[in-house]
Design a protein around this motif. Sequence first.
Motif, short mmCIF file in Angstrom:
data_model
loop_
_atom_site.label_atom_id
_atom_site.label_comp_id
_atom_site.label_asym_id
_atom_site.label_seq_id
_atom_site.Cartn_x
_atom_site.Cartn_y
_atom_site.Cartn_z
N ALA A 178 0.74 -3.36 -15.14
CA ALA A 178 0.68 -4.96 -15.08
C ALA A 178 0.29 -5.01 -13.58
O ALA A 178 1.07 -4.65 -12.64
CB ALA A 178 1.42 -5.84 -15.38
N LEU A 179 -1.05 -5.17 -12.80
CA LEU A 179 -1.03 -5.23 -11.57
C LEU A 179 -0.86 -6.65 -10.95
O LEU A 179 -1.17 -7.75 -11.61
CB LEU A 179 -2.66 -5.06 -11.18
N ASP A 180 -0.16 -6.85 -9.92
CA ASP A 180 0.22 -7.89 -9.30
C ASP A 180 -0.77 -8.34 -8.08
O ASP A 180 -0.48 -8.27 -7.15
CB ASP A 180 1.56 -7.94 -8.66
N ILE A 181 -2.10 -8.61 -8.71
CA ILE A 181 -3.02 -9.03 -7.78
C ILE A 181 -2.77 -10.38 -7.56
O ILE A 181 -3.03 -11.45 -8.59
CB ILE A 181 -4.33 -8.52 -8.33
N ASN A 182 -3.09 -10.88 -6.24
CA ASN A 182 -3.10 -12.07 -5.94
C ASN A 182 -4.12 -12.69 -4.83
O ASN A 182 -4.97 -11.91 -4.49
CB ASN A 182 -1.73 -12.75 -5.38
N GLU A 183 -4.34 -14.04 -5.05
CA GLU A 183 -5.36 -14.65 -4.04
C GLU A 183 -5.38 -14.15 -2.87
O GLU A 183 -6.38 -14.31 -2.11
CB GLU A 183 -5.41 -16.23 -4.29
N ASP A 184 -4.32 -13.86 -2.30
CA ASP A 184 -4.23 -13.56 -0.75
C ASP A 184 -4.97 -12.28 -0.35
O ASP A 184 -4.78 -11.75 0.73
CB ASP A 184 -2.75 -13.90 -0.28
N MET A 185 -4.78 -11.35 -1.41
CA MET A 185 -5.21 -9.85 -1.16
C MET A 185 -6.81 -9.73 -0.99
O MET A 185 -7.60 -10.62 -1.62
CB MET A 185 -4.78 -9.17 -2.37
N THR A 186 -6.91 -8.80 -0.18
CA THR A 186 -8.65 -8.42 0.11
C THR A 186 -8.89 -7.79 -1.34
O THR A 186 -8.11 -7.15 -1.92
CB THR A 186 -8.79 -7.73 1.24
N ILE A 187 -10.32 -7.61 -1.32
CA ILE A 187 -10.84 -6.85 -2.68
C ILE A 187 -10.39 -5.30 -2.18
O ILE A 187 -10.04 -4.67 -3.07
CB ILE A 187 -12.42 -6.94 -2.54
N GLU A 188 -10.41 -4.93 -1.03
CA GLU A 188 -9.94 -3.39 -0.89
C GLU A 188 -8.48 -3.32 -1.18
O GLU A 188 -8.18 -2.40 -1.72
CB GLU A 188 -10.38 -3.13 0.73
N GLU A 189 -7.67 -4.07 -0.76
CA GLU A 189 -6.24 -4.11 -1.28
C GLU A 189 -6.07 -4.14 -2.77
O GLU A 189 -5.13 -3.18 -3.32
CB GLU A 189 -5.58 -5.23 -0.48
N SER B 46 -8.22 -3.13 -4.82
CA SER B 46 -8.81 -1.88 -5.33
C SER B 46 -7.87 -0.57 -5.23
O SER B 46 -7.88 -0.02 -6.12
CB SER B 46 -10.13 -1.48 -4.93
N ARG B 47 -7.42 -0.48 -3.82
CA ARG B 47 -6.48 0.31 -3.51
C ARG B 47 -5.19 0.47 -4.64
O ARG B 47 -4.53 1.35 -4.96
CB ARG B 47 -5.82 0.33 -2.00
N MET B 48 -4.68 -0.89 -4.69
CA MET B 48 -3.71 -1.03 -5.66
C MET B 48 -3.55 -0.46 -7.04
O MET B 48 -3.19 0.23 -7.69
CB MET B 48 -2.98 -2.37 -5.76
N TYR B 49 -5.06 -0.90 -7.47
CA TYR B 49 -5.44 -0.37 -8.81
C TYR B 49 -5.68 1.35 -8.94
O TYR B 49 -5.02 2.01 -9.78
CB TYR B 49 -6.79 -1.07 -9.32
N GLN B 50 -6.45 2.11 -7.85
CA GLN B 50 -6.45 3.05 -7.84
C GLN B 50 -5.40 3.97 -7.65
O GLN B 50 -5.12 4.89 -8.35
CB GLN B 50 -7.52 3.48 -6.60
#
Length: 142
Positions: free
Chosen positions: A112-123, A125-129
Amino acid sequence: MRRVSQAQKRFDHISDNVIMETYKQSGFNKAETAITLGMSRSTLNIRINDSVELQDMIIDAREEVLDIAESGLLMHVKKGNLNAIKFLLERQGRTRGYGMNVEINNKSTLEALDINEDMTIEEASRMYQDTLVDASMSADDL
């Protein structure tokens, strides 16, 4: 040959086009369509099953709704909405390594990735990778 009931005969005058328009207006709700047309849901189902043309119209209308939804999703992706991007990648980017389930050596890991609205697309993507790398490293331990 199926026996046609008197109730079904009462609704022969309602055209497939009228049924289809009512079905669209109800948001593709058969029960509401049947009530609006003054028939039972089972009579409506029989009409649909007996008409290849009506079945095709229903399929086309549902495809049209999906096209509209996909256009809306793409609009949000283009605006940089991270939830929309994540959803699209999870559903349609699997051949590129995106998705909720990462399968390694026939073992499935749910991250489960904790992606939120404040993150950039790069951040994001890096979290996912990083998640993929971590999963790959743990698979090497198997």
